[in-house]
Design a protein around this motif. Structure first.
Motif, PDB file in Angstrom:
ATOM      1  N   ILE A 109       8.222   4.672  -2.572  1.00 30.19           N
ATOM      2  CA  ILE A 109       7.041   4.558  -1.704  1.00 30.19           C
ATOM      3  C   ILE A 109       6.609   3.101  -1.579  1.00 30.19           C
ATOM      4  N   PHE A 110       6.731   2.335  -2.672  1.00 33.95           N
ATOM      5  CA  PHE A 110       6.384   0.904  -2.611  1.00 33.95           C
ATOM      6  C   PHE A 110       7.273   0.192  -1.596  1.00 33.95           C
ATOM      7  N   SER A 111       8.553   0.567  -1.544  1.00 36.21           N
ATOM      8  CA  SER A 111       9.462  -0.040  -0.562  1.00 36.21           C
ATOM      9  C   SER A 111       9.010   0.269   0.858  1.00 36.21           C
ATOM     10  N   GLN A 112       8.520   1.500   1.095  1.00 39.94           N
ATOM     11  CA  GLN A 112       8.014   1.870   2.423  1.00 39.94           C
ATOM     12  C   GLN A 112       6.729   1.128   2.746  1.00 39.94           C
ATOM     13  N   LEU A 113       5.891   0.919   1.744  1.00 42.69           N
ATOM     14  CA  LEU A 113       4.630   0.183   1.932  1.00 42.69           C
ATOM     15  C   LEU A 113       4.905  -1.227   2.464  1.00 42.69           C
ATOM     16  N   LEU A 114       5.963  -1.852   1.949  1.00 39.42           N
ATOM     17  CA  LEU A 114       6.245  -3.249   2.286  1.00 39.42           C
ATOM     18  C   LEU A 114       6.654  -3.428   3.743  1.00 39.42           C
ATOM     19  N   VAL A 115       6.972  -2.340   4.441  1.00 43.04           N
ATOM     20  CA  VAL A 115       7.380  -2.444   5.850  1.00 43.04           C
ATOM     21  C   VAL A 115       6.234  -2.967   6.704  1.00 43.04           C
ATOM     22  N   ASN A 116       5.003  -2.500   6.424  1.00 43.39           N
ATOM     23  CA  ASN A 116       3.858  -2.865   7.275  1.00 43.39           C
ATOM     24  C   ASN A 116       2.747  -3.607   6.535  1.00 43.39           C
ATOM     25  N   HIS A 117       2.873  -3.763   5.221  1.00 39.94           N
ATOM     26  CA  HIS A 117       1.774  -4.377   4.458  1.00 39.94           C
ATOM     27  C   HIS A 117       2.311  -5.377   3.435  1.00 39.94           C
ATOM     28  N   LYS A 118       1.476  -6.374   3.152  1.00 36.35           N
ATOM     29  CA  LYS A 118       1.734  -7.240   2.006  1.00 36.35           C
ATOM     30  C   LYS A 118       1.155  -6.553   0.777  1.00 36.35           C
ATOM     31  N   PRO A 119       1.828  -6.605  -0.367  1.00 41.72           N
ATOM     32  CA  PRO A 119       1.293  -5.948  -1.562  1.00 41.72           C
ATOM     33  C   PRO A 119       0.024  -6.654  -2.033  1.00 41.72           C
ATOM     34  N   ASP A 120      -0.908  -5.876  -2.561  1.00 46.43           N
ATOM     35  CA  ASP A 120      -2.066  -6.468  -3.223  1.00 46.43           C
ATOM     36  C   ASP A 120      -1.923  -6.206  -4.726  1.00 46.43           C
ATOM     37  N   GLY A 121      -2.933  -6.583  -5.489  1.00 47.44           N
ATOM     38  CA  GLY A 121      -2.859  -6.453  -6.942  1.00 47.44           C
ATOM     39  C   GLY A 121      -2.667  -5.016  -7.394  1.00 47.44           C
TER      40      GLY A 121
END
Length: 519
Positions: free
Chosen positions: A89-101
């Motif tokens: 899911i983190f990999s999918q998150l990175l498609v449209n968002h920059k990671p936060d803390g």
């Protein structure tokens, strides 16, 4: 209306039926697809209720999930112990968002639990690239991730460059060294900690007990409840009781029991199970049975621990009866329970009962016997003198016999004088454990009993040629609540003068005709 829904969610978050009604109401209003914070609230609650299908369904209704929703979904899969799914899911998150803390912490936690060092290092790179390093919680997550993957050195590097360190940072590093079995470094961190909490004390105690240095763990527990400034948790107490069981420190265990009886821990099932185990292994079986019969609620581990205690004390018939009582409650035995009851049959010579239980395990419960179960059966047959039946069972095993099974057969040959089988078993043990000293000693005893002194001498020469030394024996004695440890290779200078006097008296009185020199 959405604010009203949020208020109701907070009020009834522990009532699943009400939550389902509110969920249906929110869907009717179309709130979940347009109000992500409300959806995240539902997502978190279904995660706490361990309802993965509903949680995923809610997330799927969100038209454009923001980073909070993605992180909630990651934490959900972490809560239900699916770290690999959280990493995906983190990999999918990175498609449209920059990671936060928060998302980075969830990803690092997942990489630690899944033992995924490659992706963990990739997340570490993102933390540096997006300048998230100033968050102490991220530093703690990095330390934990590297420690869980066995890289204590890099965990220490992260700790050293952290700008702000809190008690969690110190404890994370300490637990990292404990996970890597580096207790010297863990002790150094523990001694340097500006503030210690229950987690740091517990981490050290668990590490010592797990590393078979139980005496150190018990002494640390004494400090903790003395002036350590932290109250033990159930994990602390279970670890200490396990340490008492390992070295037979009955008096210390009774002291811990007294401490527990005056706290809320007296109602903790894990603590009571540990007490049963401690008393059983420390020679006070009846005290363990008293706790068992006094427990209102018993889980499978409670029954299994008690059956193991009865087996240890040679109470095979009582163990088999208790196994039947457990079945009557509706509990289904697991593989450990069967190991316990089969071991009880072996220690008490209950051959037919053991064979029947082994058969029922396969036919009635549909379990596939593990190597431990076969080991119990070989031990059962060997103790009963059925050496040839034991070797037949070994030959029919679906897996390769381990050294424990061959050692059981070798011990059986000692009593029956089966030289040919003994030599076969010894050869197998040496192949599997070339540095084992016990196999040579057992074989030497078999040759000696058969008056084959030349073969006995060759066995000792073989042991010496392989540079194998007999491991020193270890014993403990408990005096006034303090446990003293003795090794067979300890020098006399390490023994206190009063102990030395008692030891000299015992040896002189037990062997009056032996010429013993004391220096």
């Amino acid at each position: 209306m959405n604010q009203r829904l949020k208020s109701l969610l907070n009020k009834y978050k522990n009532h699943e039926k009400i939550i389902k009604k509110l969920h249906a109401h929110a869907i009717t209003l179309g709130s979940l697809s347009t109000h992500q914070h409300l959806a995240s609230k539902f997502l978190n609650i279904y995660s706490l209720l361990n309802r993965p299908a509903q949680a995923q369904n809610i997330f799927n209704q969100i038209q454009q999930p923001d980073i909070v929703s993605w992180t909630c979904l990651m934490n959900h899969y972490l809560n239900i112990d699916k770290p690999n799914k959280a990493i995906s899911i983190f990999s999918q998150l990175l498609v449209n968002h920059k990671p936060d803390g928060f998302s980075a912490v969830a990803a690092l936690t997942a990489c630690g639990r899944f033992r995924d060092l490659r992706n963990g290092r990739a997340v570490h790179g993102m933390v540096i690239r997006f300048e998230l390093c100033d968050e102490p919680i991220l530093g703690n997550a990095l330390i934990d991730m590297y420690s869980s993957n066995g890289d204590a050195l890099r965990a220490k590097t992260v700790f050293d460059v952290m700008g702000v360190r809190d008690v969690v940072s110190w404890t994370s590093l300490l637990n990292g060294f404990v996970k890597c079995d580096d207790m010297d470094s863990a002790r150094q961190v523990f001694d340097e900690m500006p503030v210690r909490n229950a987690v740091s004390w517990t981490g050290m105690i668990v590490g010592f007990v797990r590393g078979k240095v139980s005496v150190c763990g018990l002494e640390l527990f004494r400090e903790m409840v003395g002036d350590g400034g932290a109250f033990p948790t159930e994990i602390t107490v279970v670890a200490v009781l396990s340490g008492c069981a390992d070295i037979g420190a009955l008096d210390f265990g009774r002291t811990v029991h007294g401490f527990v009886s005056k706290s809320v821990l007296v109602r903790d099932m894990a603590v009571n199970n540990a007490l049963i185990d401690m008393y059983s292994k420390s020679g006070s079986l009846e005290s363990g049975l008293e706790i068992f019969h006094g427990m209102g609620c018993k889980d499978l581990f409670t029954w299994t621990t008690t059956i193991s205690g009865l087996a240890l004390h040679g109470k095979g018939r009582r163990a088999v009866e208790l196994f039947g009582d457990m079945l009557a409650t509706g509990l289904t035995p697991n593989i450990v329970t069967y190991v316990a009851v089969l071991s009880a049959c072996g220690h008490s010579g209950l051959i037919e009962q053991g064979k029947l239980l082994f058969k029922n395990m396969i036919n009635s419960n549909g379990m596939k016997p593990t190597i431990q179960h076969y080991g119990c059966m070989v031990d059962l047959l060997g103790r009963a003198g059925c050496v040839h039946e034991a070797i037949e069972l070994i030959e029919c095993m679906p897996m390769r016999p381990d050294a424990v099974i061959w050692r059981s057969l070798l011990s059986a040959c000692l009593g029956k004088g089966e030289l040919n089988l003994a030599e076969i078993a010894a050869k197998k043990i040496i192949e599997l454990e070339p540095e084992s000293d016990g196999v040579y000693i057992l074989l030497w005893n078999i040759y000696r009993n058969a008056n084959k002194w030349d073969d006995a001498s060759k066995t000792i020469k073989m042991m010496r040629s392989q540079k194998i030394k007999k491991k020193p024996g270890c014993s403990w004695i408990e005096l006034n609540g303090i446990v003293h440890e003795f090794l067979a290779e300890d020098s006399l200078s390490s023994i206190r003068p009063d102990m030395y006097i008692v030891l000299k008296t015992i040896i002189n009185e037990s062997k009056p005709d032996t010429n013993i020199l004391f220096f």
